[in-house]
Write a protein that holds these residues in place. Structure first.
Motif: not given
Length: 218
Positions: A55, A57, A61-62, A64-65, A68, A214, A216
């Motif tokens: 994912i 990001a 805003d990581w 926020e991911h 989610r 994630l 970044r």
């Protein structure tokens, strides 16, 4: 003089001189010459090929991911550290949410049963990634013990895009592992997997069944 000492003495007194290390050619394990975009593309392709999920990001805003992902996966208990900037920032973002934050910087004997029975996901930082194999490398600490990435059903790893190197050799050279080799570096390429004698591959049998990375970006 012991047998060991006699053997060492004979080696030191060799008639043809002292032993020296042979010259080594490392060109086969480095020098790929990939740029940042190529490294990221290769990393994502290889880790996705073994059921890893990536994912993207931004640094802004990581979290926020992350929130989610936790919501979509139904995670109610997340184990994470405290001191490292990644878990520290995650704690701040999730403090008022519905997810219970489980402290990982404890003696494992005091929370082993909780870790195995109740924790649904573990969050870790990473040292970086390896483009050639689609791997993450982690250097566990007391703040982020190895159990975070090896036990919970879901492992969420936070990787900075610029920390992806071409090869493992490049990682070792850039971070000078020769001067301070980690005692417990972890190489992670996808969720846990195993195969039986018929070569049938199964995921999540003895560790995380899901790996979510994630990535970044600046």
């Amino acid at each position: 003089m012991s047998v060991r000492d006699r053997i060492l003495q004979r080696l030191r007194e060799r008639a043809d001189g002292a032993l020296s290390a042979p010259e080594s050619d490392f060109s086969v394990v480095t020098g790929r010459g990939w740029d940042a975009e190529e490294r990221l593309m290769r990393f994502e392709r290889w880790i996705a090929s073994v059921h890893g999920e990536v994912i993207h990001a931004s640094r802004a805003d990581w979290t926020e991911h992350l929130a989610r992902v936790l919501r979509d996966k139904g995670v109610r208990r997340l184990a994470l550290g405290r001191a490292h900037p990644v878990p520290a920032e995650a704690r701040g973002a999730l403090a008022d949410g519905e997810v219970e934050l489980v402290d990982a910087d404890r003696d494992i004997a005091t929370w082993r049963r909780e870790l195995f029975d109740r924790v649904e996901a573990g969050l870790t930082s990473t040292g970086g990634g390896i483009a050639e194999t689609g791997s993450l490398w982690l250097w566990p600490t007391a703040d982020e013990p190895r159990q975070l990435s090896l036990v919970p059903p879901i492992h969420i790893a936070v990787l900075d895009a610029e920390a992806i190197e071409d090869t493992l050799f490049d990682v070792m050279e850039r971070h000078d592992w020769a001067a301070g080799m980690p005692t417990n570096a972890l190489m992670i390429s996808g969720p846990s997997k195993t195969a039986d004698i018929e070569q049938t591959l199964a995921y999540g049998v003895h560790g995380p069944r899901e790996l979510i990375v994630l990535v970044r970006h600046p």
